[in-house]
Design a protein around this motif. Structure first.
Motif, short mmCIF file in Angstrom:
data_model
loop_
_atom_site.label_atom_id
_atom_site.label_comp_id
_atom_site.label_asym_id
_atom_site.label_seq_id
_atom_site.Cartn_x
_atom_site.Cartn_y
_atom_site.Cartn_z
N THR A 92 -3.43 2.92 7.06
CA THR A 92 -2.34 3.22 8.00
C THR A 92 -0.99 2.95 7.34
O THR A 92 -0.02 3.63 7.64
N LEU A 93 -0.94 1.97 6.46
CA LEU A 93 0.32 1.64 5.78
C LEU A 93 0.76 2.75 4.83
O LEU A 93 1.92 2.85 4.46
N THR A 94 -0.16 3.59 4.43
CA THR A 94 0.15 4.64 3.45
C THR A 94 0.39 5.98 4.13
O THR A 94 0.59 6.99 3.45
N THR A 95 0.35 5.99 5.45
CA THR A 95 0.32 7.26 6.18
C THR A 95 1.50 8.17 5.83
O THR A 95 1.32 9.36 5.60
N ASP A 96 2.72 7.63 5.79
CA ASP A 96 3.87 8.49 5.50
C ASP A 96 3.73 9.09 4.10
O ASP A 96 4.00 10.28 3.91
N GLU A 126 0.81 -1.22 0.00
CA GLU A 126 0.00 0.00 0.00
C GLU A 126 0.84 1.26 0.00
O GLU A 126 0.56 2.22 -0.72
N ALA A 127 1.89 1.29 0.83
CA ALA A 127 2.75 2.47 0.86
C ALA A 127 3.41 2.63 -0.50
O ALA A 127 3.49 3.75 -1.04
N GLY A 128 3.85 1.53 -1.07
CA GLY A 128 4.51 1.58 -2.36
C GLY A 128 3.60 2.08 -3.46
O GLY A 128 3.97 2.95 -4.25
N LEU A 129 2.39 1.58 -3.48
CA LEU A 129 1.52 1.98 -4.60
C LEU A 129 1.09 3.43 -4.49
O LEU A 129 0.95 4.13 -5.50
N VAL A 130 0.89 3.91 -3.26
CA VAL A 130 0.56 5.33 -3.11
C VAL A 130 1.78 6.18 -3.46
O VAL A 130 1.66 7.22 -4.12
N GLY A 131 2.97 5.73 -3.07
CA GLY A 131 4.19 6.46 -3.40
C GLY A 131 4.44 6.50 -4.90
O GLY A 131 4.78 7.55 -5.45
N VAL A 132 4.26 5.37 -5.56
CA VAL A 132 4.41 5.34 -7.02
C VAL A 132 3.39 6.28 -7.66
O VAL A 132 3.71 7.05 -8.57
N GLY A 133 2.17 6.24 -7.15
CA GLY A 133 1.14 7.13 -7.65
C GLY A 133 1.52 8.59 -7.45
O GLY A 133 1.33 9.44 -8.34
N LEU A 134 2.09 8.88 -6.29
CA LEU A 134 2.51 10.25 -6.00
C LEU A 134 3.58 10.70 -7.00
O LEU A 134 3.53 11.82 -7.52
N GLY A 135 4.55 9.82 -7.28
CA GLY A 135 5.60 10.17 -8.22
C GLY A 135 5.04 10.47 -9.61
O GLY A 135 5.44 11.45 -10.26
#
Lengths: 362, 309, 308
Positions: B85-89, B57-66
């Protein structure tokens, strides 16, 4: 009448509701087993809901275009015949119960207007803002104030007097009796006289009287009493049951609208007494009996346990019905007859004659 | 039309208007089309724009952000709201911050969609409503759908905002019909209920029952924008009645009710009665009846309103 | 000097100089710039904190030289001044930013750790931008651009790094992951913070892994250039473990290492290593000293950033 609940199916695990796409029946329709009742849909599939029993559609809970929860009752089918369930409905919302629902808004309005809720007449078993305001309006006009405990007695004869006395004993305030034959002014019981013919019932209702008692007996037939009951119901009267203080009641007895239990009668536990029934003086109804609407158990009639008496049947004085026997509807059991086996519908039983079929329409 | 269909149509519409849009999340590919089927058909129609991801989840939101930082509109799906919660950062420290900390020189058109809510017996880690933890983060808009206002229009609004949006859906709402005509407005209602998300339906049902059984007029005002809160909407609604209720599916402390109370009181609006109806302060049990006991319900709302008079 | 917010300052980067002169001038510029920051801090003219890259300057200089600055994207971390200066040469904007001036690269909002200029982004969260670097690389892949993300040995404890590696490999993202391994994370030596091999960490994801222990800008450039070319050609990510030295504290006055140990590290100072390779280092140093004095003077005169 016995009824069958048709349950809304669960079509897939992730959906708790289905959409009612089409109603194929209406209340009152006759249906056979397998007839299509409702077409329902989920996001994934459509499903046909069919009748599991033959009978008459008595209730539809789903509305076209609305969702309904899986597992809830979507259609009710009356399949005919007596059943214990019928007794459960007897004291229901059709005006039979003396319990009155007061809406929150009505309570607030009554406080605001300084109205005593006991003095407000319910409509169809409920006191709403309109009823409170109607009561307030009457008070203010100085007109005749009608209270919630005021009632009219229908029938000024001997049985009327009997019922009138019980109603008064139960705390009701009888404003008078209506009677189609007795002249106006005839005293029925102390303080209660004939005030009009039964033509006046509608105007009495319109003036605010909302409670009525059926003072019609019927030693051999219940037809007249049934007609009066239905007329009162149609006008909208509340028809509370009455139980004389000297009657004995077992636990978990259900008593329908306008059903009266007279002095010294005994009704055993778990009995189901329908609407407009007379359990006359000193009669005995042992445990678990089911008595249909409009039946008359005349003085000193005796029903043993688990007896069933069909709608509109009359059980004569001193007659007895053996344990577990079923008497059909529309029967007349003459005085002193001992009923030892089941009796078909519309049968007349007497000591003098062989059983014969009654033709109540004649 | 059902909520899931509106959201799906809206996704197709967003994709048609901007063919560079990216949709990513776990198990999105057809024929499965996502755990709750919102993206069904999308990967067949737009194979180059739909990315099925690892459980990350953190990875996919981060990739999306990029991707969003480089000008794409990105709609990410988190399968269960609990996993946020996994995407919080990524959401709080990065997506929400980039525009401001980089002096408005960049922005990220990133929508993170996720279903919250219980009522399905999924238990402590798949049933929560934890969106309040993401509200009040500057730079992160939080929206919540309800079936009485168009979920599809709200999703379109989120995708067109151009800034990060946390978009809260609801598991049991997906199959519900969109029924705008069930929201009733009154000049001077006996009570006002401010609410959002899945429990909006309970409020509407309670209001309908209260009208039928108690003759009480109850206006339900769903809030679609949780953060920042629409102060005018809340204050206007609250000022209509002496009795103001809030209903939320999450637990009460530091929640929607508190935020609404702040909006109302700070504007000098002081209702005679204010009450927040929320979940009991416990984790969510798997046992179905127990779960229903601790969550807000039509009965609880109805009882609370009646008891206030 | 250009103050255009969209520009890479080619004068400051020395793009017209021979490569070795350019390298030495950038190495020296970064060193003097950060020494100036520590002076400002001591003089109480600088708020917050700052993490200098003393000892690691060659990484920034050599890797930026290997990238195409017109299109590639750089993702940095808390220790980002060197990366930033070598990326765009905007020394004035960086001073102004760290000094909290309106004219700062991010208007005084980001400060030392949160910088953005064109395609340069930095975050104060360890590994925070790892996945974003992957996403950005995917978004710009068809333009022939790559992402380069800088991490440290201390970042190896962050799960976000491994999620990013998984995505980068699965989706074939052109990303250069650089681990600047200076052997210590704040005060925690690598032996206490990193299990196993840093070099081999990405191999299990199907990503090519490279290792170099050097503070020599030429050597680093020679290693990085073919890796960058390979990333651009194959569209696949790569991993570079670069062992380096930290000559200064983590931020300010928090160096717990033995003085003798740090003195030993000084022998690998990238400036010392490189100074002999240029013809007139003194002239390059003077240019930098003058430039720093000039832009600092400018930045100090700028309006202080505030809400109104």
């Amino acid at each position: 009448m016995a009824h069958i609940d048709i349950i809304t199916p669960r079509v897939n695990a992730n959906e708790d509701e289905v959409l009612v796409a089409e109603l194929h029946v209406a209340v009152g329709d006759q249906v056979d087993v397998g007839d299509l009742l409702i077409s329902a849909e989920t996001t994934k599939a459509s499903v046909d809901i069919e009748a599991t029993h033959a009978g008459t559609v008595s209730k539809i809970n789903g509305k076209k275009g609305r969702m309904i929860a899986s597992g809830s009752v979507i259609v009710v089918i009356d399949i005919g015949g007596d059943s214990a369930a019928a007794g459960d409905d007897a004291g229901g919302a059709d005006g039979g119960s003396a319990e009155v629902k007061v809406t929150t808004k009505a309570r607030l309005r009554a406080e605001e207007l300084g109205i005593d809720l006991d003095a407000v007449l319910p409509k169809a078993g409920r006191i709403g803002v309109a009823e409170v305001e109607a009561a307030a309006g009457k008070g203010a006009d100085g007109g005749p104030q009608v209270t919630a405990m005021q009632a009219v007695l229908v029938g000024g004869g001997g049985h009327g007097a009997t019922i009138g006395e019980i109603a008064v004993a139960c705390g009701w305030d009888l404003i008078g009796a209506v009677d189609g034959k007795l002249p106006k002014g005839t005293q029925v019981i102390s303080g209660v006289e004939v005030i009009a013919t039964d033509e006046a019932l509608q105007s009495l209702y319109d003036s605010g009287v909302r409670v009525a008692f059926v003072g019609i007996g019927g030693a051999t037939s219940s037809e007249t009493r049934q007609a009066v009951f239905e007329k009162l119901q149609a006008i909208g009267f509340t028809l509370p049951p009455l139980v004389h203080p000297t009657a004995h009641f077992g636990a978990d007895v259900k008593l329908g609208a306008a059903s009266y239990v007279l002095p010294n009668a005994m009704v055993g536990p778990r009995c189901r007494i329908g609407a407009n029934v007379i359990v006359n003086s000193s009669s005995t109804v042992a445990h678990d009996c089911v008595v249909g609407d409009h039946a008359h158990l005349t003085p000193a009639a005796i029903l043993a346990g688990n007896v069933r008496i069909g709608a509109s049947s009359v059980v004569g004085m001193g007659a007895s019905v053996l344990f577990g026997v079923e008497v059909g509807q529309g029967c007349l059991i003459h005085n002193n007859v001992s009923v030892l086996m089941d009796v078909p519908d519309f049968t007349e039983l007497s000591l003098e004659h062989a059983p014969k079929r009654r033709d109540l329409d004649a | 039309m059902r909520v899931v269909e509106e959201l799906r149509d809206s996704l197709f519409g967003i994709m048609q208007r901007d063919p560079s849009t990216i949709v990513l999340g776990e198990d999105l590919l057809d024929p499965y089309g996502g755990a709750f089927k919102v993206t069904q058909g999308l990967s067949d129609a737009y194979p180059n724009n739909v990315i099925t991801t690892p459980i990350s989840e953190a990875g996919l939101v981060g990739v999306g952000l990029g991707m969003a930082l480089r000008g794409r509109t990105v709609l990410a799906e988190i399968m269960f709201g609990d996993f946020l919660t996994l995407t919080t950062d990524q959401l709080v420290n990065h997506a929400a911050k980039v525009k401001w900390m980089f002096n408005d020189a960049v922005d990220a058109s990133l929508v993170v969609r996720t279903p919250m809510g219980g009522g399905r017996g999924y238990g402590p880690t798949h049933s929560q409503s934890i969106e309040k933890h993401f509200c009040g983060v500057p730079g992160l808009t939080v929206m919540a759908v309800n079936q009485f206002q168009s979920p599809g229009d709200l999703l379109k609004e989120a995708a067109e905002l151009g800034s990060p949006v946390l978009f809260i859906e609801n598991k049991i709402m997906y199959s519900k019909l969109v029924e705008p005509d069930r929201l009733v407005s009154y000049d001077r209602p006996d009570a006002v209920i401010l609410t959002y998300g899945g429990v909006t339906e309970f409020c509407v049902q309670a209001a309908e029952r209260l009208l039928d059984d108690e003759e009480l007029t109850v206006e339900v005002v769903p809030v679609q924008h949780l953060s920042p809160l629409p102060a005018d909407l809340i204050r206007t609604a609250a000022a209509k009645s002496d009795r103001v209720f809030t209903v939320e599916e999450g637990t009460v402390s530091w929640g929607f009710g508190a935020a609404v109370a702040e909006e109302i009181l700070s504007a000098g609006i002081t209702p005679h009665h204010f009450q927040s109806i929320a979940a009991d302060p416990t984790a969510i049990p798997s046992a179905r009846n127990w779960e229903l006991e601790i969550l807000p319900s039509v009965d609880k709302i109805e009882r609370a309103v009646v008891a206030s008079f | 000097m250009s103050h255009d917010l969209q520009e890479i300052d080619t004068d400051v980067l020395g793009v017209d100089l021979p490569r070795q002169d350019r390298f030495y001038r950038q190495l020296y510029l970064i060193r003097r710039f950060e020494q100036k920051l520590l002076e400002l801090f001591t003089n109480n003219m600088l708020a917050g904190t700052t993490h200098t890259s003393q000892g690691q300057e060659a990484n920034a200089v050599a890797i930026m030289e290997a990238l195409k600055l017109d299109r590639d994207m750089v993702w940095s971390n808390h220790r980002c001044h060197g990366h930033f200066l070598s990326y765009c040469g905007q020394s004035y904007r960086l001073f102004a930013e760290i000094l909290g001036r309106r004219t700062g690269a991010c208007g005084g909002r980001g400060g030392s750790q949160h910088l953005h200029w064109r395609n340069f982004y930095s975050s104060g969260i360890q590994g925070g931008f790892a996945a974003a670097a992957v996403g950005a690389a995917l978004a710009e892949k068809d333009k022939g651009a790559i992402s380069c993300i800088f991490m440290g040995d201390g970042t190896m404890g962050e799960g976000s790094v491994y999620e990013a590696l998984n995505f980068a490999s699965l989706l074939s993202a052109p990303v250069l992951f650089v681990v600047e391994d200076n052997g210590i994370a704040q005060t925690t030596p690598k032996e206490l913070g990193v299990a196993g091999s840093i070099t081999d960490r990405a191999r299990a994801f199907g990503i090519d892994c490279h290792h170099l222990a050097s503070t020599d800008a030429d050597e680093i450039f020679a290693t990085v250039s073919p890796i960058v070319d390979q990333i651009r050609t194959t569209g696949r990510p790569a991993w570079l473990h670069l062992e380096t030295v930290r000559l200064g504290p983590h931020s300010k006055g928090d160096d717990t290492r033995d003085e003798a140990f740090v003195a030993e590290l000084q022998k690998r100072d990238p400036l010392t290593v490189y100074r002999d390779r240029v013809g007139d280092p003194g002239a390059l140093e003077t240019w930098c000293d003058d430039h720093i004095a000039q832009v600092l003077d400018l930045a100090l005169k700028d309006d202080v950033a505030c809400a109104s």
